[in-house]
Design an enzyme around this catalytic site. Structure first.
Site, PDB file in Angstrom:
ATOM      1  N   ASP A  25      23.992  -4.822  53.486  1.00  0.00           N
ATOM      2  CA  ASP A  25      25.496  -5.155  53.397  1.00  0.00           C
ATOM      3  C   ASP A  25      26.485  -3.988  53.798  1.00  0.00           C
ATOM      4  OD1 ASP A  25      24.522  -3.266  51.593  1.00  0.00           O
ATOM      5  OD2 ASP A  25      25.023  -4.349  49.770  1.00  0.00           O
ATOM      6  N   ASP A  98      21.054  13.411  39.605  1.00  0.00           N
ATOM      7  CA  ASP A  98      22.060  14.209  39.531  1.00  0.00           C
ATOM      8  C   ASP A  98      22.815  13.675  38.252  1.00  0.00           C
ATOM      9  OD1 ASP A  98      24.480  15.376  40.291  1.00  0.00           O
ATOM     10  OD2 ASP A  98      24.133  14.827  42.355  1.00  0.00           O
ATOM     11  N   ASP A 199      25.981  18.322  37.746  1.00  0.00           N
ATOM     12  CA  ASP A 199      27.217  18.721  38.539  1.00  0.00           C
ATOM     13  C   ASP A 199      28.257  19.538  37.688  1.00  0.00           C
ATOM     14  OD1 ASP A 199      28.917  17.253  40.756  1.00  0.00           O
ATOM     15  OD2 ASP A 199      30.120  16.472  38.964  1.00  0.00           O
ATOM     16  N   GLU A 252      25.173  23.246  39.468  1.00  0.00           N
ATOM     17  CA  GLU A 252      26.122  23.289  40.478  1.00  0.00           C
ATOM     18  C   GLU A 252      27.375  23.931  39.935  1.00  0.00           C
ATOM     19  OE1 GLU A 252      29.112  21.067  43.279  1.00  0.00           O
ATOM     20  OE2 GLU A 252      29.027  20.709  41.269  1.00  0.00           O
ATOM     21  N   HIS A 325      26.231  16.970  50.433  1.00  0.00           N
ATOM     22  CA  HIS A 325      27.275  15.763  50.583  1.00  0.00           C
ATOM     23  C   HIS A 325      29.062  16.299  50.361  1.00  0.00           C
ATOM     24  CE1 HIS A 325      27.004  16.511  46.517  1.00  0.00           C
ATOM     25  NE2 HIS A 325      27.950  15.620  46.230  1.00  0.00           N
ATOM     26  N   ASP A 326      28.972  17.433  49.913  1.00  0.00           N
ATOM     27  CA  ASP A 326      30.392  18.131  49.824  1.00  0.00           C
ATOM     28  C   ASP A 326      30.656  18.940  50.928  1.00  0.00           C
ATOM     29  OD1 ASP A 326      30.875  16.980  47.415  1.00  0.00           O
ATOM     30  OD2 ASP A 326      30.213  18.603  46.195  1.00  0.00           O
TER      31      ASP A 326
HETATM   32  O1  ISL Z   1      33.634  19.503  47.339  1.00  0.00           O
HETATM   33  C1  ISL Z   1      34.362  20.457  47.310  1.00  0.00           C
HETATM   34  C2  ISL Z   1      34.609  21.270  48.243  1.00  0.00           C
HETATM   35  O2  ISL Z   1      34.892  20.669  49.556  1.00  0.00           O
HETATM   36  C3  ISL Z   1      34.504  20.876  45.875  1.00  0.00           C
HETATM   37  O3  ISL Z   1      35.810  21.098  45.283  1.00  0.00           O
HETATM   38  C4  ISL Z   1      33.638  19.937  44.752  1.00  0.00           C
HETATM   39  O4  ISL Z   1      34.701  18.919  44.284  1.00  0.00           O
HETATM   40  C5  ISL Z   1      33.086  20.605  43.780  1.00  0.00           C
HETATM   41  O5  ISL Z   1      32.163  21.457  44.109  1.00  0.00           O
HETATM   42  C6  ISL Z   1      32.358  19.774  42.866  1.00  0.00           C
HETATM   43  O6  ISL Z   1      31.511  19.060  43.361  1.00  0.00           O
HETATM   44  C7  ISL Z   1      30.930  18.067  42.472  1.00  0.00           C
HETATM   45  O7  ISL Z   1      31.531  17.224  41.551  1.00  0.00           O
HETATM   46  C8  ISL Z   1      32.715  16.561  42.145  1.00  0.00           C
HETATM   47  C9  ISL Z   1      32.220  15.457  42.925  1.00  0.00           C
HETATM   48  O8  ISL Z   1      33.204  14.864  43.550  1.00  0.00           O
HETATM   49  C10 ISL Z   1      31.272  16.358  44.142  1.00  0.00           C
HETATM   50  O9  ISL Z   1      30.812  15.293  45.015  1.00  0.00           O
HETATM   51  C11 ISL Z   1      30.187  17.089  43.496  1.00  0.00           C
HETATM   52  O10 ISL Z   1      29.459  17.543  44.315  1.00  0.00           O
HETATM   53  C12 ISL Z   1      33.146  15.570  40.655  1.00  0.00           C
HETATM   54  O11 ISL Z   1      32.099  15.076  40.175  1.00  0.00           O
HETATM   55 CA    CA Z   2      22.448  -2.236  50.776  1.00  0.00          CA
END
Ligand code: ISL
Ligand code: CA
Length: 560
Positions: A25, A98, A199, A252, A325-326
């Site tokens: 999908d 997470d 997080d 984090e 992923h950030d």
């Molecule tokens: O990604 C960042 C820099 O590009 C940071 O500002 C990020 O938002 C921060 O590190 C927090 O990250 C975590 O919490 C966020 C989420 O969007 C991120 O993916 C996560 O890793 C809110 O839950």
């Molecule tokens: Ca799928």
């Protein structure tokens, strides 16, 4: 130093949405992860960290949770997750979830209740305030742009959201909130989960005066990062939940230097196993998101060394990472994603696996995946990127072209495009068009190709992981910086009980000469006479001498 499984582990981070799509999908899912367990075992990792898979309206790709005890429909079912956990455990691979408990989704039942009326039993689960002078209660800004407060007509008050307005912040001052969250944590531990990545966990304690911020980044952070009760809350959580299990916990923690970090990870604090630091991945964004500057290697060396020495002195531990992923892809930032892509990806991987700490590999890093090259600002999906683009457009300082260049370098989408499994259409990730655009270089960079080629980045990562398992010095050896002033080369020792390691990393795209004789005080203690080259990213059988030439992005690990 106490022995712990997570000190010896190599963690592999999976962003399920982009890893492997089992039902075509266009969205990766849990069964897709199950299909790839052989791959994880082949790489040799010991634990998997799954980005959020809970029920969520997906305003921020799962970081907005509406039910902590249910799985997002797109990802599958609770049975799928249980099967994944069992199958990983059969191969001795642990699984880390997470845990997003600074905020929930606005569609979480707690918030739906909370917003109903001022006397609702859930009102104090979130942070509600009256406005000031016809505007929000203070000037705090959200991480994704715009004010951190949202007005809610129904009760004529504002609620705090440090991220999107669909991610209201929980009120940790309220004991009931803490108790409910601890129940969630225990529930998952009882299910057999091996730990958590927590997080933005150092944002949970807000300064209750709610004063205007004066520092940018985002405005107000001095009042909500590492706040007044943060350690009290975390210790309470730890003692009531994961400290009673053999669990790994990774906090984090943005806005954190090593001195602040020690309060979370020094062994006697019993708060977290380790934290996720940020300073070392922010060295090319000193002036903010839109300004890109080159890496100054000296700064990276100084920073890593300060962390290594102070952790050692306090029996603390850390995670080691470049990608997640950030973060945009590291090979396109501190390496070279052109002619030296493979060499520099391996060099950076060498650093990751030879410092003291727990290495975290982010999906695709082990094949040297690079940043994207989107042609249209509308192709960006990430809420943070869209927020920045919107703000920058308003400021009017950047042309469309410049914005595209910046976003292609900086966007979190760089990490979120689908995994490259082979050179089929959609890279073997799915047979349907994926939820986000592909990185168009998948015909050249993909798993199938790497598995077939002797000198691939994958094979090199596999070797790094197996060396780490074979020689305890990778885990417990003492760190010592060499060639402190060198601008191109990062060199250090790890001194263990049975062996010592010498690690040489050339961060430049030129050949460079180094002279270890200059390190007199240090060299005196060394006996390099029967040093042996364990691993190099170049074909070489050279013996170690004190004067060496290093090829572009060369990385060597010697054992002596
Ligand atoms: O990604 C960042 C820099 O590009 C940071 O500002 C990020 O938002 C921060 O590190 C927090 O990250 C975590 O919490 C966020 C989420 O969007 C991120 O993916 C996560 O890793 C809110 O839950
Ligand atoms: Ca799928």
């Amino acid at each position: 130093m106490h022995k712990k499984w997570w000190k010896e582990a190599v963690v592999y981070q999976i962003y399920p949405r982009s890893f492997n799509d089992s039902n075509n999908d266009g969205i990766g899912d849990l069964r897709g992860v199950i299909e790839k367990i052989d791959y994880l075992e082949d790489l040799g990792v010991d634990a998997v960290w799954l980005n959020p898979v809970y029920k969520s309206p997906n305003d921020d790709n799962g970081y907005d949770i509406s039910d902590y005890r249910a799985i997002m429909d797109e990802f599958g079912t609770m049975e799928d997750l249980e099967e994944l956990m069992e199958k990983l455990h059969e191969r001795d691979i642990r699984i880390i979830m997470d845990l997003v408990i600074n905020h929930t989704s606005d569609e979480h039942q707690w918030f739906e209740e909370s917003r109903k009326s001022k006397d609702n039993p859930y009102r104090d689960y979130y942070i509600w305030k009256d406005g000031k002078n016809g505007g929000p209660p203070n000037n705090w800004r959200s991480f994704f742009g715009g004010p951190a407060w949202e007005y809610d007509e129904q009760t004529d008050q504002y609620y705090l959201h440090l991220f999107s307005k669909k991610q209201p912040d929980l009120n940790w001052e309220n004991e009931k909130v803490r108790r409910d969250l601890f129940d969630v944590i225990k529930w998952w531990l009882e299910k057999g989960i091996d730990g958590f990545r927590l997080d933005v966990i150092n944002l949970i304690s807000k300064d209750q005066r709610f004063l205007d911020g004066t520092k940018e980044g985002p405005l107000g952070f001095e009042y909500f990062a590492n706040g007044p009760r943060v350690h009290e809350f975390i210790k309470e959580m730890a003692d009531n939940t994961y400290n009673n299990y053999d669990a790994m916990t990774v906090g984090e923690t943005p806005f954190l230097d090593i001195d602040e970090a020690l309060k979370f990870v020094a062994e006697d604090r019993e708060e977290f196993s380790m934290v996720i630091p940020f300073e070392h991945v922010e060295l090319d964004r000193k002036e903010g998101w839109a300004e890109i500057n080159d890496l100054d290697l000296k700064e990276l060396k100084d920073l890593m060394s300060e962390w290594q020495y102070k952790l050692e002195a306090n029996n603390g531990w850390t995670s080691l990472y470049f990608c997640n992923h950030d973060q945009p892809r590291i090979v396109s930032r501190y390496g070279d994603d052109g002619i030296y892509r493979k060499e520099s990806a391996k060099m950076l991987g060498t650093m990751l696996h030879t410092l003291k700490g727990t290495p975290f590999i982010y999906q695709g890093e082990e094949i040297g995946m690079t940043n994207i090259n989107f042609k249209d600002l509308n192709d960006f999906d990430d809420i943070e990127t869209r927020g920045y683009i919107k703000d920058l457009k308003k400021d009017g300082d950047f042309s469309e072209e410049e914005l595209l260049r910046i976003a292609n370098y900086r966007s979190r989408d760089n990490a979120r495009t689908p995994m490259h499994w082979n050179d089929d259409k959609y890279a073997g990730f799915s047979e349907s068009e994926p939820w986000i655009k592909m990185n168009d270089n998948y015909p050249e960079i993909n798993v199938e190709k790497d598995l077939q080629s002797e000198d691939s980045v994958f094979n090199y990562y596999q070797k790094l992981i197996s060396l780490r398992k074979e020689y305890p010095v990778f885990v417990d050896g003492k760190y010592k910086l060499l060639l402190e002033k060198d601008q191109d080369v990062y060199a250090y020792l790890r001194e263990g009980k049975d062996n010592n390691l010498l690690v040489l990393l050339n961060f430049s795209s030129e050949e460079v000469k180094i002279d270890l004789c200059k390190e007199f005080e240090i060299i005196e203690e060394l006996d390099f006479s029967d040093a042996e080259l364990m691993l190099s990213n170049y074909q070489t059988d050279k013996d170690l001498s004190l004067k060496l030439k290093l090829k572009p992005f060369e990385a060597d690990i010697y054992k002596y």
